[in-house]
Design a protein around this motif. Structure first.
Motif, short mmCIF file in Angstrom:
data_model
loop_
_atom_site.label_atom_id
_atom_site.label_comp_id
_atom_site.label_asym_id
_atom_site.label_seq_id
_atom_site.Cartn_x
_atom_site.Cartn_y
_atom_site.Cartn_z
N ASP A 1 0.83 -1.28 0.02
CA ASP A 1 -0.05 0.04 0.04
C ASP A 1 0.83 1.20 0.12
O ASP A 1 0.55 2.21 -0.68
CB ASP A 1 -0.88 -0.03 1.16
CG ASP A 1 -1.80 -1.28 1.39
OD1 ASP A 1 -2.24 -1.43 0.15
OD2 ASP A 1 -2.29 -1.56 2.29
N ASP B 1 2.22 1.83 -3.19
CA ASP B 1 1.19 2.28 -4.27
C ASP B 1 0.96 3.67 -4.23
O ASP B 1 0.96 4.39 -5.13
CB ASP B 1 -0.08 1.51 -3.92
CG ASP B 1 -0.06 0.04 -4.33
OD1 ASP B 1 0.90 -0.36 -5.32
OD2 ASP B 1 -1.05 -0.76 -4.22
N SER B 2 1.04 4.01 -2.86
CA SER B 2 0.78 5.43 -2.61
C SER B 2 1.98 6.15 -3.14
O SER B 2 1.94 7.29 -3.88
CB SER B 2 0.56 5.76 -1.21
OG SER B 2 1.81 5.77 -0.48
N LYS C 1 -4.64 4.65 5.97
CA LYS C 1 -4.76 4.22 4.62
C LYS C 1 -6.18 3.83 4.56
O LYS C 1 -6.77 4.18 3.41
CB LYS C 1 -3.69 3.24 4.12
CG LYS C 1 -3.07 3.36 2.81
CD LYS C 1 -1.97 2.54 2.61
CE LYS C 1 -1.13 3.05 1.35
NZ LYS C 1 -0.10 2.04 1.16
N GLU C 2 -6.54 2.71 5.49
CA GLU C 2 -7.84 2.30 5.26
C GLU C 2 -8.87 3.58 5.60
O GLU C 2 -9.73 3.52 4.66
CB GLU C 2 -8.09 1.36 6.74
CG GLU C 2 -7.65 0.16 6.34
CD GLU C 2 -7.56 -0.81 7.78
OE1 GLU C 2 -7.37 -2.09 7.75
OE2 GLU C 2 -7.92 -0.19 8.82
N GLU D 1 -8.42 6.47 4.69
CA GLU D 1 -8.44 7.04 3.44
C GLU D 1 -9.19 6.37 2.11
O GLU D 1 -10.03 6.73 1.47
CB GLU D 1 -6.86 7.02 2.71
CG GLU D 1 -6.18 8.66 3.27
CD GLU D 1 -4.75 8.44 2.87
OE1 GLU D 1 -4.23 9.35 3.42
OE2 GLU D 1 -4.42 7.79 2.19
N GLN D 2 -8.92 4.92 2.29
CA GLN D 2 -9.82 4.05 1.29
C GLN D 2 -11.14 4.16 1.50
O GLN D 2 -11.95 4.42 0.46
CB GLN D 2 -9.07 2.81 1.48
CG GLN D 2 -7.85 2.27 0.81
CD GLN D 2 -7.17 0.97 1.09
OE1 GLN D 2 -7.90 0.27 1.87
NE2 GLN D 2 -6.21 0.70 0.17
N ASN D 3 -11.33 4.22 2.84
CA ASN D 3 -13.05 4.22 3.21
C ASN D 3 -13.61 5.54 2.67
O ASN D 3 -14.31 5.62 2.05
CB ASN D 3 -13.07 4.19 4.70
CG ASN D 3 -12.94 2.67 5.38
OD1 ASN D 3 -12.70 1.67 4.46
ND2 ASN D 3 -12.52 2.59 6.77
N GLU E 1 -12.14 7.08 0.40
CA GLU E 1 -12.20 7.07 -1.10
C GLU E 1 -13.49 6.34 -1.64
O GLU E 1 -14.26 6.88 -2.40
CB GLU E 1 -11.15 6.53 -1.38
CG GLU E 1 -10.79 6.85 -2.94
CD GLU E 1 -9.35 6.14 -3.33
OE1 GLU E 1 -9.30 5.87 -4.54
OE2 GLU E 1 -8.42 5.87 -2.39
N SER E 2 -13.79 5.15 -0.98
CA SER E 2 -14.95 4.38 -1.20
C SER E 2 -16.25 5.00 -0.99
O SER E 2 -17.08 5.20 -1.85
CB SER E 2 -14.95 3.02 -0.65
OG SER E 2 -14.82 3.52 0.82
N LYS F 1 -16.38 7.44 -3.68
CA LYS F 1 -16.84 6.84 -4.84
C LYS F 1 -18.32 6.60 -4.78
O LYS F 1 -19.12 6.76 -5.83
CB LYS F 1 -16.04 5.47 -5.00
CG LYS F 1 -14.89 5.80 -5.73
CD LYS F 1 -13.95 4.41 -5.63
CE LYS F 1 -12.59 4.73 -6.27
NZ LYS F 1 -11.79 3.39 -6.19
#
Ligand code: ADP
Ligand code: MG
Length: 963
Positions: free
Chosen positions: A3, A6-7, A857-858, A860-862, A864-865, A868
Motif C-alpha cells: 500500500d 502504491d501511494s 490508509k484504510e 483514506e480508502q474508506n 475514497e470508497s 466513490k
C-alpha cells in the motif's frame, strides 16, 4: 508495504495511464504489443531468439556515462542482463525516424550503483516529449537495490518529425536508466488523450482548469501530509523521549557496570593480596622447612658425634672394667701388703711408745744433766782492747791461761793475781758462735717446757749488747736462740707443735715500757700474776713469729723503739734493762700434752758504780734505780742459791718480771761481761765478784789450791757423767734415727696402700661416672630422637595446614570469582534485556506507526470508497437531473458566448441553477487536459481529484461533460 508503495507510485506517476511495476521485463509483456525497439541502455545489442525481443545497443543517448555491474538482479524477469548495464548522469534520449502516430514508452530502472542507499540519494524527473511522465523518482525508496522497476505504458505521440525525446532531469544525485522500450500503441489500448481541459459535450469547447485550483488541491494534500508529518514528528518525539529514557537507563546500567567493575577490581585486589599472603606463607614455610632441614642435619651430626662419643666411652668403659678386674685380681696381693703394712704400723706404734718412753727418759736425763751442770750458770766473756785503749797504751789485766777450765785471773795491783772460776770463760778471740754453742743447750730446755733466763751483766762498754743482740753481720744470742728454737721445733714437728711469740720490754727507772707497742703508751704497765701462778704484763704486745725472718723484723723494731726518746743511744741503753721474752706453747702431738714456757733474754744496764758526788738529780735517780735492780737481782739469785725460804723478787721490776724464770726448775744463764783494760780493773773485779756470788761458789785462790784433789774428783765425776751423757745421747740419737727410718718406711707403705686404695676408689668413681655419662648420653640420644620425631610431626602438621590453607584460599577465590562473574553476567543480561526491551518498545512503536499508517490508509480508502459511492450516487442524481441539464443548456450557451474572450471569469451561484456553483476555466480550440470542479452541495464540500474517473465518464461522442 504494498500500500505504501502504491501511494508512493501514485505520487510519482504523472500520467494516469502509465504504471510502475516492481519486476523485470517479461516476454509476455511484448507479445501483445508491437515492439518497435528495445534499447539495452549502457549495454550491447542482443538477440534473444525467434520469439524473443531484439535488444539494441545503446545508441540514441546524449550525454551520461555507462555503468556496469555483475551483481545478480533480483526478480530480473526473462532478461535480467539488461539490468546489469545502465546510463548514469545528465543525459537524454532522442529516438527518431519513427512513423508518426501513437506510441507507448516503457522505461526500465534499477539501482545498481549505490547499493547501500539511502533513500533520497537519487531523485529525478522523467519527461517524454517534454511532458513530465515520472515525478521525483526514487528507485532505492521504491524497490531497493538490484531490483528492477518498470515504468510502462507512457503515452507518446510522434508527430511528423518522427521523434520521441526522453529527458531525465536530476533533482538529487544523477539520474539512471537501464532500458528503453518503444512500442506502437494499439488502437484500443490508447487511452483517451489526457487533457487539462474540459470539453463541452455540445460545443466541444475545451475548458482549462486554472492553476490556482490545482494549487488549492496541492495545498490541501500538503496540509494532509503536514498533519501526517506532525503526527509522525510527535511520534518521533515520543520515540526520542523513550530513547532518552533508554539512554538514561543505559547510563544507569553503565554506572552499575562501573560499580560492579570496581567491586570486581576490589575483589581482584583482595585476591591479589590473598595471593601475596599465600606467597608469604609459602615463603615462611620454605624458610621453616629450610631451618628444619638444617636442624635435622645438625641433629644428625650431633647424633653421629654422640654415637662416636658413646663408642669411645664404651671402649673406655671396657678398658676401665678391665683395669678394675685387674685391680680386683690384685686385691689379694694388696690385702697381703695391707696386712704387712698393718704389721708395720703395729710395729711402728710399739716403737712410738718406746720412743715416747725414751723421749721422756731423754728429757729427764737432759734435765738431770742440766741440773747437774747447775740451774744457774755463769759464763764470763771478756772483750778485746778497743782501738782507743790500745792507742792510749792500756794493758790487759786478764789472764786467760786456764780459760778452758773456766778459770780467769785478774792481775791486780802488784804481782797478786785474783782467780775466778765460772762455767765457761770466753777470751776476746772467742766469737759469737762459740758463745752460743754453750748457751744452746739451755735454750733447748724452753722447748722441753722449762723457763729459762739468760742475761748479760757488766760495765757499760764491755759488750753486753754485743753478746745479746750482736751486729747484722755477727748476730748475738737473741737471734741465734730463736734461730735454734725454730730449727729444733722443725726437727720435732712430727711429734711436737710449737707456737712461738715474742715481747720486747724496757725497764727504766723502775718503769716498764713496751717496745713493740706502736701507739703511745696510754697506761702504766704493771706485772700481774694469773690463776696458774704465772707472772705477766697485761697489755704487752706478744708478736707471733713463725720463722726467723719475722724474728729479725721484731728485734729491729724493739731496738729502734729503744732508741726513741733518747739523744744518746748508748748512754740511755746503759741505764736501762732491755728484756726480750720468748713465749713457747708446746703441744705433744703423741699424747696431746700442752706446756707453756718462757725464755727471758735480758741486756742489763751498766753495772758501773758512780761516785755519789759525781751525779745529781735525774742521773742520781737513774743510778739508784740501776743499783737497786741489780742488787735485787743479786739478792734473788743469792737467796735461790741459799735455798732461802723467801726470795725477794719484788724488790725490783727486773726481778719481779723474771720471777718465773729465776728459781725452781727454771734455768738461769748469766754472761758477765768484763773489760781487759787495766783502767777498768776495778769495775771488772766488781762484776766478777757479783757473778761469783750469783754462781753461788766463791773461790779464792787459797781455797782453790786446798781443794784441788776434791776438785779433781769432782772433775772426773763430771767428765764421767759427761761421757755417759754423750753415750746416752748417742744411743738416743741412734734410736731416734731407727725410729725415723721405721716411721718413714711405714709411712711409705701407708702411702702406697693409700695410693692404691685411692686409685681403686678413683677407678670405681671413673667407672661410675662413665656409666652414668653413658646412661646420660643414651638418654640424650633417645630424647633427641624423640624431639626429632616431634619436630618432624610438627613440620608435617604445618605442611598439612599450609596445604589446607592454600586449598581454602583457592576455593574462596574460585567461589568469589564465580560469584562476581555470575553477577556480571546477570547485570549484562539485565542490560541486554533492558536494551531488548527498549528495542522491542521501538519495534512496537514502529508497528504502531505502521498500524496507524495502515489505519490512515484504510480511512483514506474508506473515505475514497465513500466518496466513490457518493460519486456514484451523485452520478445517479446527475442522470436524473439530465433533463434539468438540458434545460439549463441555453444558459450554458449563453455563458459560453459570454466567456469566450474572458478566460477565468467566475460565475456566481446566482448565475448557476440548482445551488450548483461552478468555476470553470475554458480554453477554446484546444483539447482540455484537466479541470477541477468544486461542487457545493447542501453546504458539504467534497474535494477530490477525480480527474480520471471523471474523464472516463465523459461521453466522447458527444464530447461533453455530464453532471
Ligand atoms: P755494753 O753494752 O756493755 O755497754 P757494747 O756491747 O756496747 O758494751 O760494746 C762496746 C764496744 O765494744 C762495742 O763497740 C763492741 O763492738 C765492742 N765489743 C764488745 N765485746 C766485743 C768482743 N767480744 N769482740 C769485739 N768487740 C767487742
Ligand atoms: Mg749495751
Amino acid at each position: 508495504m504494498e500500500d505504501a508503495n502504491d501511494s508512493l507510485f501514485d505520487s510519482m506517476l504523472v500520467d494516469s495511464s502509465s504504471k510502475l511495476i516492481q519486476n523485470g521485463f517479461a516476454r509476455s509483456q511484448s507479445s501483445a504489443e508491437e515492439c518497435v525497439m528495445f534499447v539495452n541502455v549502457g549495454g550491447e545489442a542482443t538477440n534473444e531468439g525467434a520469439d524473443g525481443v531484439k535488444f539494441l545497443s545503446d545508441t540514441f543517448f546524449d550525454g551520461g556515462d555507462v555503468f556496469l555491474t555483475n551483481e545478480a538482479i533480483v526478480e530480473g524477469g526473462d532478461y535480467p542482463s539488461i539490468y546489469q548495464s545502465a546510463r548514469v548522469g545528465s543525459f537524454s534520449y532522442r529516438i527518431d525516424n519513427l512513423p508518426p502516430g501513437q506510441y507507448l514508452v516503457d522505461l526500465h530502472f534499477v539501482e545498481i550503483i549505490n547499493v547501500n542507499g539511502p533513500k533520497g540519494m537519487r531523485v529525478f524527473n522523467v519527461y517524454i516529449q517534454e511532458e513530465k511522465v515520472l515525478s521525483e523518482l526514487d528507485i532505492y525508496a521504491a524497490v531497493g537495490v538490484n531490483k528492477p522497476l518498470q515504468l510502462i505504458d507512457c503515452r507518446a505521440t510522434v508527430k511528423d518529425d518522427g521523434v520521441i525525446l526522453i529527458r531525465f532531469e536530476s533533482l538529487n544525485g544523477r539520474p539512471v536508466v537501464s532500458g528503453i522500450c518503444i512500442r506502437r500503441a494499439s488502437k484500443e489500448s490508447v487511452p483517451p488523450v489526457p487533457s487539462d481541459f474540459i470539453e463541452c459535450n455540445y460545443c466541444a469547447a475545451q475548458i482549462e482548469i486554472p492553476s490556482s485550483q490545482i494549487k488549492v488541491m496541492q495545498t490541501k494534500s500538503t496540509a494532509k501530509y503536514e498533519n501526517k508529518i506532525k503526527e509522525l514528528t510527535m511520534q518521533c518525539e515520543l520515540k526520542a523521549k523513550e530513547c532518552y529514557e533508554a539512554w538514561t537507563s543505559l547510563t544507569e546500567m553503565s554506572r552499575e557496570v562501573e560499580k560492579v567493575q570496581m567491586e570486581l577490581d576490589q575483589v581482584t585486589f583482595k585476591s591479589f593480596t590473598t595471593e601475596l599472603t599465600a606467597e608469604k606463607q609459602a615463603e615462611n614455610l620454605r624458610s621453616i622447612s629450610n631451618r628444619y632441614e638444617l636442624d635435622k642435619k645438625k641433629w644428625a651430626e650431633a647424633i653421629i658425634s654422640l654415637q662416636e662419643k658413646v663408642q669411645l666411652m664404651k671402649s673406655e668403659q671396657s678398658r676401665l672394667s678391665f683395669e678394675a678386674h685387674e685391680c680386683v685380681d690384685s686385691i689379694p696381693e694388696l690385702n697381703k701388703m695391707v696386712y704387712a703394712v698393718q704389721e708395720l704400723v703395729k710395729q711402728c706404734e710399739d716403737l712410738k711408745v718406746k720412743y715416747y718412753e725414751e723421749m721422756t727418759q731423754r728429757k729427764k736425763l737432759f734435765n738431770e744433766v742440766q741440773e747437774a751442770k747447775g740451774n744457774i750458770r755463769v759464763f764470763c766473756r771478756c772483750r778485746p782492747l778497743n782501738k782507743v785503749e790500745m792507742s792510749s797504751g792500756c794493758t790487759t789485766v786478764v789472764d786467760f791461761d786456764a780459760a778452758k777450765d773456766g778459770c780467769l785471773g785478774i792481775l791486780a795491783t802488784g804481782s797478786s793475781k785474783k782467780l775466778f772460776r765460772f762455767d765457761r770463760v770466753y777470751t776476746p778471740k772467742d766469737d759469737q758462735v762459740d758463745v752460743f754453742a754453750d748457751a744452746s743447750s739451755m735454750v733447748i730446755s724452753v722447748l722441753d717446757g722449762y723457763n729459762v733466763c739468760i742475761f748479760a751483766y757488766g760495765q757499760t762498754g764491755t759488750g753486753k749488747t754485743f753478746t745479746m743482740e750482736g751486729t747484722e753481720q755477727n748476730r748475738g744470742v737473741n737471734y741465734r736462740t730463736l734461730e735454734h728454737l725454730f730449727r729444733v721445733s722443725k726437727e720435732r714437728s712430727e711429734t711436737f707443735s710449737y707456737d712461738i711469740s715474742v715481747s720486747v720490754l724496757e725497764v727504766y727507772n723502775e718503769q716498764i715500757r713496751d717496745l713493740l707497742a706502736t701507739g703511745p703508751a696510754s697506761k702504766r704497765l704493771e706485772i700481774k700474776q694469773n690463776y696458774e701462778g704465772h707472772h705477766h704484763v697485761p697489755g704487752v704486745v706478744e708478736a707471733k713469729v713463725d720463722n726467723i725472718s719475722d724474728v729479725w723484723t721484731v728485734l729491729q723494731a724493739g731496738s729502734n723503739a729503744r732508741a726513741v726518746g733518747s739523744n744518746n743511744v748508748n748512754e740511755h741503753s746503759s741505764r736501762s734493762h732491755c728484756m726480750l721474752c720468748i713465749m713457747v706453747k708446746t703441744k705433744n702431738l703423741m699424747n696431746g700434752e700442752c706446756t707453756k714456757s718462757k725464755l727471758w733474754l735480758v741486756d742489763l744496764s751498766g753495772s758501773e758504780r758512780l761516785a755519789k758526788t759525781d751525779v745529781q738529780g735525774e742521773r742520781l735517780k737513774e743510778a739508784q734505780n740501776i743499783n737497786r735492780s741489780l742488787s735485787a737481782l743479786g739478792d734473788v739469785i743469792s737467796a735461790l742459791a741459799a735455798k732461802s725460804s723467801h726470795i725477794p723478787y719484788r724488790n725490783s721490776k727486773l726481778t719481779h718480771l723474771l720471777q718465773d724464770s729465776l728459781g725452781g726448775d727454771s734455768k738461769t744463764l748469766m754472761f758477765v761481761q768484763i773489760s781487759p783494760s787495766d783502767q777498768d780493773v776495778g769495775e771488772t773485779l766488781s762484776s766478777l765478784n757479783f757473778a761469783t756470788r750469783v754462781r753461788g761458789v766463791e773461790l779464792d785462790p787459797v781455797k782453790k789450791q786446798i781443794d784441788t784433789g776434791e776438785l779433781q774428783k769432782t772433775k772426773a765425776m763430771l767428765d764421767k757423767a759427761r761421757s755417759e751423757c754423750r753415750c746416752k745421747e748417742e744411743s738416743l740419737r741412734k734410736l731416734e734415727e731407727s725410729l725415723q727410718n721405721i716411721e718413714s718406711k711405714a709411712k711409705g707403705k701407708d702411702n702406697i696402700h693409700k695410693n692404691l686404695q685411692e686409685k681403686i676408689k678413683e677407678l670405681e668413681g671413673q667407672i661410675k661416672l662413665k656409666t652414668s655419662m653413658q646412661n646420660q648420653s643414651e638418654k640424650q640420644v633417645s630424647q633427641l630422637c624423640e624431639r626429632l620425631k616431634g619436630k618432624e610431626e610438627t613440620c608435617c602438621t604445618l605442611q598439612h595446614k599450609v596445604k589446607e590453607l592454600e586449598r581454602k584460599i583457592k576455593e574462596q577465590l574460585q567461589t568469589e570469582t564465580a560469584n562476581f562473574q555470575q553477577k556480571v553476567w546477570d547485570l549484562e543480561k539485565k542490560l541486554k534485556d533492558q536494551l531488548q526491551g527498549s528495542e522491542s518498545e521501538s519495534s512496537f512503536l514502529k508497528d504502531k506507526i505502521k498500524e496507524l499508517e495502515r489505519k490512515l490508509k484504510e480511512q483514506e480508502q474508506n473515505s475514497e470508497s465513500l466518496l466513490k459511492q457518493q460519486m456514484k450516487e451523485l452520478e445517479e442524481k446527475h442522470k436524473e437531473r439530465e433533463q434539468q441539464w438540458q434545460q439549463t443548456h441555453c444558459y450554458v450557451e449563453a455563458v459560453k458566448a459570454a466567456a469566450t474572450p474572458d478566460i477565468g471569469k467566475s460565475r456566481t451561484s446566482e448565475e448557476c441553477p440548482n445551488d450548483i456553483e461552478s468555476r470553470m476555466k475554458f480554453r477554446p480550440k484546444s483539447v482540455p487536459k484537466s479541470y477541477e470542479i468544486f461542487i457545493t452541495y447542501s453546504n458539504k464540500e467534497f474535494s477530490h481529484e477525480f480527474r480520471t474517473n471523471f474523464l472516463k465518464k465523459t461521453n466522447p461522442s458527444q464530447n461533453r461533460v455530464k453532471f
